[in-house]
Design a protein around this motif. Structure first.
Motif, PDB file in Angstrom:
ATOM      1  N   HIS A  57       0.851  -1.191   0.000  1.00  0.00           N
ATOM      2  CA  HIS A  57       0.000   0.000   0.000  1.00  0.00           C
ATOM      3  C   HIS A  57       0.882   1.236   0.000  1.00  0.00           C
ATOM      4  CE1 HIS A  57      -3.716  -2.191   1.038  1.00  0.00           C
ATOM      5  NE2 HIS A  57      -2.889  -2.983   1.694  1.00  0.00           N
ATOM      6  N   GLU A  58       0.557   2.183  -0.873  1.00  0.00           N
ATOM      7  CA  GLU A  58       1.289   3.450  -0.875  1.00  0.00           C
ATOM      8  C   GLU A  58       0.956   4.199   0.408  1.00  0.00           C
ATOM      9  OE1 GLU A  58       2.799   7.155  -3.239  1.00  0.00           O
ATOM     10  OE2 GLU A  58       2.252   5.311  -4.229  1.00  0.00           O
ATOM     11  N   PRO A  59       1.958   4.624   1.170  1.00  0.00           N
ATOM     12  CA  PRO A  59       1.693   5.358   2.404  1.00  0.00           C
ATOM     13  C   PRO A  59       0.872   6.617   2.152  1.00  0.00           C
ATOM     14  CG  PRO A  59       3.998   4.711   2.286  1.00  0.00           C
ATOM     15  CD  PRO A  59       3.387   4.406   0.949  1.00  0.00           C
ATOM     16  N   ASN A  60      -0.108   6.875   3.000  1.00  0.00           N
ATOM     17  CA  ASN A  60      -0.966   8.058   2.929  1.00  0.00           C
ATOM     18  C   ASN A  60      -1.729   8.174   1.614  1.00  0.00           C
ATOM     19  OD1 ASN A  60      -0.017   8.892   5.507  1.00  0.00           O
ATOM     20  ND2 ASN A  60       1.821   9.646   4.493  1.00  0.00           N
ATOM     21  N   HIS A  61      -2.065   7.044   1.003  1.00  0.00           N
ATOM     22  CA  HIS A  61      -2.768   7.026  -0.275  1.00  0.00           C
ATOM     23  C   HIS A  61      -3.605   5.749  -0.338  1.00  0.00           C
ATOM     24  CE1 HIS A  61      -3.372   7.279  -4.632  1.00  0.00           C
ATOM     25  NE2 HIS A  61      -2.961   8.520  -4.540  1.00  0.00           N
ATOM     26  N   ASP A  62      -4.607   5.716  -1.221  1.00  0.00           N
ATOM     27  CA  ASP A  62      -5.433   4.511  -1.335  1.00  0.00           C
ATOM     28  C   ASP A  62      -4.906   3.529  -2.378  1.00  0.00           C
ATOM     29  OD1 ASP A  62      -6.028   5.929  -3.618  1.00  0.00           O
ATOM     30  OD2 ASP A  62      -8.209   5.738  -3.421  1.00  0.00           O
ATOM     31  N   TRP A  63      -3.773   3.844  -3.029  1.00  0.00           N
ATOM     32  CA  TRP A  63      -3.218   2.999  -4.078  1.00  0.00           C
ATOM     33  C   TRP A  63      -2.531   1.785  -3.469  1.00  0.00           C
ATOM     34  CZ3 TRP A  63       1.217   0.936  -6.159  1.00  0.00           C
ATOM     35  CH2 TRP A  63       1.142   0.545  -7.497  1.00  0.00           C
ATOM     36  N   GLN A  64      -2.709   0.634  -4.116  1.00  0.00           N
ATOM     37  CA  GLN A  64      -2.050  -0.589  -3.654  1.00  0.00           C
ATOM     38  C   GLN A  64      -1.662  -1.449  -4.850  1.00  0.00           C
ATOM     39  OE1 GLN A  64      -5.150  -2.555  -1.394  1.00  0.00           O
ATOM     40  NE2 GLN A  64      -5.532  -3.969  -3.064  1.00  0.00           N
ATOM     41  N   THR A  65      -0.743  -2.364  -4.650  1.00  0.00           N
ATOM     42  CA  THR A  65      -0.381  -3.346  -5.665  1.00  0.00           C
ATOM     43  C   THR A  65      -0.052  -4.650  -4.954  1.00  0.00           C
ATOM     44  OG1 THR A  65       0.969  -3.734  -7.635  1.00  0.00           O
ATOM     45  CG2 THR A  65       2.087  -2.756  -5.745  1.00  0.00           C
ATOM     46  N   SER A  66      -0.260  -5.748  -5.671  1.00  0.00           N
ATOM     47  CA  SER A  66      -0.005  -7.071  -5.101  1.00  0.00           C
ATOM     48  C   SER A  66       0.935  -7.849  -6.010  1.00  0.00           C
ATOM     49  CB  SER A  66      -1.322  -7.847  -4.945  1.00  0.00           C
ATOM     50  OG  SER A  66      -2.188  -7.172  -4.080  1.00  0.00           O
ATOM     51  N   PHE A  67       1.653  -8.783  -5.431  1.00  0.00           N
ATOM     52  CA  PHE A  67       2.631  -9.568  -6.165  1.00  0.00           C
ATOM     53  C   PHE A  67       2.446 -11.048  -5.852  1.00  0.00           C
ATOM     54  CE2 PHE A  67       4.364  -5.419  -5.245  1.00  0.00           C
ATOM     55  CZ  PHE A  67       4.783  -4.985  -6.489  1.00  0.00           C
ATOM     56  N   CYS A  68       2.705 -11.903  -6.857  1.00  0.00           N
ATOM     57  CA  CYS A  68       2.639 -13.348  -6.671  1.00  0.00           C
ATOM     58  C   CYS A  68       3.764 -13.780  -5.733  1.00  0.00           C
ATOM     59  CB  CYS A  68       2.782 -14.038  -8.025  1.00  0.00           C
ATOM     60  SG  CYS A  68       2.869 -15.835  -7.915  1.00  0.00           S
ATOM     61  N   THR A  69       3.437 -14.579  -4.739  1.00  0.00           N
ATOM     62  CA  THR A  69       4.453 -15.031  -3.787  1.00  0.00           C
ATOM     63  C   THR A  69       5.372 -16.089  -4.391  1.00  0.00           C
ATOM     64  OG1 THR A  69       2.927 -16.646  -2.869  1.00  0.00           O
ATOM     65  CG2 THR A  69       3.031 -14.498  -1.777  1.00  0.00           C
ATOM     66  N   ALA A  70       4.972 -16.716  -5.503  1.00  0.00           N
ATOM     67  CA  ALA A  70       5.807 -17.738  -6.134  1.00  0.00           C
ATOM     68  C   ALA A  70       6.788 -17.147  -7.142  1.00  0.00           C
ATOM     69  CB  ALA A  70       4.933 -18.782  -6.824  1.00  0.00           C
ATOM     70  N   CYS A  71       6.313 -16.216  -8.008  1.00  0.00           N
ATOM     71  CA  CYS A  71       7.175 -15.718  -9.079  1.00  0.00           C
ATOM     72  C   CYS A  71       7.437 -14.218  -9.033  1.00  0.00           C
ATOM     73  CB  CYS A  71       6.591 -16.089 -10.439  1.00  0.00           C
ATOM     74  SG  CYS A  71       5.078 -15.191 -10.859  1.00  0.00           S
ATOM     75  N   GLY A  72       6.691 -13.464  -8.223  1.00  0.00           N
ATOM     76  CA  GLY A  72       6.894 -12.030  -8.106  1.00  0.00           C
ATOM     77  C   GLY A  72       6.141 -11.193  -9.122  1.00  0.00           C
ATOM     78  N   SER A  73       5.364 -11.831 -10.031  1.00  0.00           N
ATOM     79  CA  SER A  73       4.593 -11.065 -11.014  1.00  0.00           C
ATOM     80  C   SER A  73       3.613 -10.139 -10.314  1.00  0.00           C
ATOM     81  CB  SER A  73       3.793 -12.006 -11.921  1.00  0.00           C
ATOM     82  OG  SER A  73       4.633 -12.765 -12.734  1.00  0.00           O
ATOM     83  N   SER A  74       3.408  -8.960 -10.913  1.00  0.00           N
ATOM     84  CA  SER A  74       2.397  -8.074 -10.352  1.00  0.00           C
ATOM     85  C   SER A  74       1.022  -8.663 -10.643  1.00  0.00           C
ATOM     86  CB  SER A  74       2.526  -6.666 -10.922  1.00  0.00           C
ATOM     87  OG  SER A  74       2.390  -6.691 -12.321  1.00  0.00           O
ATOM     88  N   LEU A  75       0.119  -8.502  -9.693  1.00  0.00           N
ATOM     89  CA  LEU A  75      -1.213  -9.088  -9.799  1.00  0.00           C
ATOM     90  C   LEU A  75      -2.262  -8.001  -9.972  1.00  0.00           C
ATOM     91  CD1 LEU A  75      -0.900 -11.639  -6.870  1.00  0.00           C
ATOM     92  CD2 LEU A  75      -0.654 -12.088  -9.309  1.00  0.00           C
ATOM     93  N   PRO A  76      -3.422  -8.365 -10.531  1.00  0.00           N
ATOM     94  CA  PRO A  76      -4.496  -7.375 -10.670  1.00  0.00           C
ATOM     95  C   PRO A  76      -4.863  -6.782  -9.319  1.00  0.00           C
ATOM     96  CG  PRO A  76      -5.032  -9.396 -11.835  1.00  0.00           C
ATOM     97  CD  PRO A  76      -3.798  -9.674 -11.033  1.00  0.00           C
TER      98      PRO A  76
END
Length: 82
Positions: free
Chosen positions: A3-22
């Protein structure tokens, strides 16, 4: 998930390969990295190519996907609207 600090933006990553997730960052569209597809990809086709204005000179785009010099649907993109 990050989560971006002080913002509502977030991103997730696959725990197996590190790909960014929807994520939930856009209510109209969702970004799905092609590397996450495990089946059904043979039934898909490319609809848009983004940032072709900065692609390598040797790179050839060989399909019918609409080409955008910059981001999808940006007013500054002379290729037009989405």
């Amino acid at each position: 998930t990050w989560h971006e600090p002080n913002h509502d933006w977030q991103t997730s990553f696959c725990t197996a390969c590190g790909s960014s997730l929807p994520g939930k960052n856009n209510k109209e569209r969702i970004y799905i990295p092609v590397s996450l597809l495990t089946c059904g990809a043979e039934n898909l086709k490319v609809a848009h190519h983004l940032y072709v204005g900065s692609k390598a000179a040797w790179e050839v785009i060989g399909d019918e996907g609409k080409q955008h010099l910059g981001a999808y649907g940006r007013a500054s993109d002379p290729s037009g609207s989405p």
